[in-house]
Design an enzyme around this catalytic site. Structure first.
Site, short mmCIF file in Angstrom:
data_model
loop_
_atom_site.label_atom_id
_atom_site.label_comp_id
_atom_site.label_asym_id
_atom_site.label_seq_id
_atom_site.Cartn_x
_atom_site.Cartn_y
_atom_site.Cartn_z
N ASP A 184 0.79 -1.23 0.00
CA ASP A 184 0.00 0.00 0.00
C ASP A 184 0.82 1.28 0.00
O ASP A 184 0.27 2.38 0.02
CB ASP A 184 -1.01 0.02 1.15
CG ASP A 184 -0.37 -0.16 2.52
OD1 ASP A 184 0.88 -0.17 2.61
OD2 ASP A 184 -1.12 -0.29 3.49
N LEU A 212 -3.51 -3.25 -4.37
CA LEU A 212 -2.73 -2.83 -3.21
C LEU A 212 -3.07 -3.71 -2.00
O LEU A 212 -4.23 -4.07 -1.78
CB LEU A 212 -3.02 -1.37 -2.89
CG LEU A 212 -2.72 -0.39 -4.03
CD1 LEU A 212 -3.20 1.01 -3.66
CD2 LEU A 212 -1.24 -0.38 -4.36
N HIS A 213 -2.04 -4.06 -1.25
CA HIS A 213 -2.21 -4.89 -0.07
C HIS A 213 -1.38 -4.30 1.07
O HIS A 213 -0.48 -3.50 0.84
CB HIS A 213 -1.77 -6.34 -0.37
CG HIS A 213 -0.35 -6.47 -0.81
ND1 HIS A 213 0.67 -6.77 0.06
CD2 HIS A 213 0.23 -6.32 -2.03
CE1 HIS A 213 1.80 -6.82 -0.61
NE2 HIS A 213 1.57 -6.54 -1.88
N ASN A 214 -1.70 -4.68 2.31
CA ASN A 214 -0.96 -4.12 3.44
C ASN A 214 -0.14 -5.14 4.20
O ASN A 214 0.69 -4.79 5.00
CB ASN A 214 -1.88 -3.36 4.40
CG ASN A 214 -2.82 -4.26 5.13
OD1 ASN A 214 -2.95 -5.44 4.85
ND2 ASN A 214 -3.53 -3.69 6.09
N GLU A 215 -0.38 -6.41 3.96
CA GLU A 215 0.42 -7.46 4.58
C GLU A 215 1.48 -7.89 3.56
O GLU A 215 1.32 -7.69 2.38
CB GLU A 215 -0.43 -8.68 4.92
CG GLU A 215 -1.56 -8.41 5.88
CD GLU A 215 -2.44 -9.63 6.04
OE1 GLU A 215 -1.90 -10.76 6.09
OE2 GLU A 215 -3.65 -9.46 6.10
#
Length: 120
Positions: free
Chosen positions: A30, A42-45
């Protein structure tokens, strides 16, 4: 099955559909640069526990794809940036920052979907 990588979709750029037609998905953590974010899932992990290999299985939602080829930059890019390109064309060679998957229909991606890579 051993989980090698996992993340969860947090957002989808407004130009992602254009790339789906080209049978590819770009993943980026992200913190993607603004000029790229519109083209990315988009990813956060970014949980990576081992080296991704051919014959591992990528899962998006409920759909599985065998990995056919892993570019030489995939591991480093995923570890450092959470960034790779997924290509759904069955190729057994290709660009360094891409994972090439078996030639199957490209999935629709939804916010909250889990993306994971497993070793059987």
């Amino acid at each position: 099955m051993q989980c090698i990588y996992q993340t969860r979709v947090m957002n989808s750029g407004k130009m992602v559909a254009v790339l789906l037609v080209e049978r590819m998905i770009i993943l980026f953590k992200d913190n993607a640069p603004e000029e790229l974010a519109d083209y990315c899932i988009l990813h956060n992990e970014n949980q990576l526990s081992d080296i991704i290999q051919e014959q591992d299985v990528l899962v998006i939602g409920d759909t599985e794809y065998k990995i056919r080829y892993v570019g030489e930059e995939v591991q480093r890019n995923l570890e450092n940036l959470g960034h790779i390109t997924l290509r759904f064309d069955g190729s057994t060679e290709g660009l360094g920052g891409s994972i090439y998957l078996e030639d199957k229909a490209v999935p629709q991606i939804h916010i909250g979907d889990r993306i994971a890579i497993y070793r059987k």
